[in-house]
Design a protein around this motif. Sequence first.
Motif: not given
Length: 442
Positions: A22-24, A130-132, A396-398
């Motif tokens: 997610m950070s990438e 917000l990402v869980v 990664w794709h999600d």
Amino acid sequence: MTVEKIQIDTLVVGAGQAGVAMSEHLGKLGVPHLVVERKRIAEAWRTARWDSLVANGPAWHDRFPGMEFPGLDPDAFASKEQVAEYFEAYARKINAPIRTGVEVQNVQRNAARPGFTVQTSIGVIEARHLVVATGPFQCPVIPPIAGEITGVTQIHSAQYRNPGQLADGAVLVVGAGSSGVQIADELQRAGKQVYLSVGAHDRPPRSYRNRDFCWWLGVLGDWDAEAMQPGKEHVTIAVSGARGGETIDFRRLAQQGMTLVGLTRAIDGGVVSFAENLAENIARGDENYLALLDAADAYIARNGLDLPLEPEARQMLPDPVCVTQPILELDLHAAGVSTIIWATGYSVDYSWLQVDAFKDNGKPQHQRGVSSEPGVYFVGLPWQSRRGSAFIWGVWHDAKHIADHIVKQRSYLAYRDAGQRQADAEQSIISLIQPASLMGVR
């Protein structure tokens, strides 16, 4: 301890594979964000798995597109330590803004203003999105039938580390997915008498005709399946990367000395009863195995590939006695069983997330990770968008889809209507004229 108050556009909770991915994507898109992790990066790989665990997919497959496993043969299976180190190195590579040692305690939507107030162990974080990214393996589940049995230690597979931690005596392993079958095999090889409770399962070949099953599921389109087949909700996958990777064969395990039993139904006074479905479960696993071989053969023929024949892959060992004459009850004390290992999966705990983003059963309500609560997202869920979501590359794709959605929402929030744009333009003109007026120019 210093109490902080942080304001950020997007807060990501969890720094495992989902949080790093997610950070990438957020970083590439220029979204200001912060990733918080209560322990260390990829902590679950380090301390919530048994000592000998390796990835279930080869290194060429179970990775992010931007980096290979350093010093590891692409066809090898990374150890849990190598996986954890991989994500640490990846986080450094992308300069991910991760803060470890931060526990999120409560999240609530703000009233009459956008975003969320997040209570943490270091203070308050205000976030617009917000990402869980806490993953699906949060709370080990031991079914209610377990109860307390005098003289028998019961642990979940999450607590198992190695054969040396167990007391002398036989072991009952309940659950024949990847975790249960690998643990049972390790214990049997260490000299333990092992009973393995086998439920419904899929049993893909580790490799076939010189290609790993991960490759086959890719070219056959199975990784992109968007929904689980009806009736498969409780079917586990028995596959292993142990000892260089091998196909799980329950008949071979029995030939080695393991005793197979059916699905565990109940425990009463130290006596375990099993369903009469062992032979059926084994047969259905065989059907799944052979169906993939058939699909692979058809794909090779259709595309004219030069891959070696492997007729021995279709040869089956005879059914062992424990399958033809199944044990339906086992007196644990009489059988010398001192330990039960419950390889029965995990549940999730979102009690800290006080938002309207869940179904009646407590599971996230979402569309490809975009939840029913605006501004809240999930990443790292099984079947989040496809079957491959459970794998590292699938996460990664999600995560990319979620990041794109956040950027789109940010563009909407940045919109100003025509009246506001006109007012801004007039204010700019006034700002340009005022300095001249002050100098006496008319």
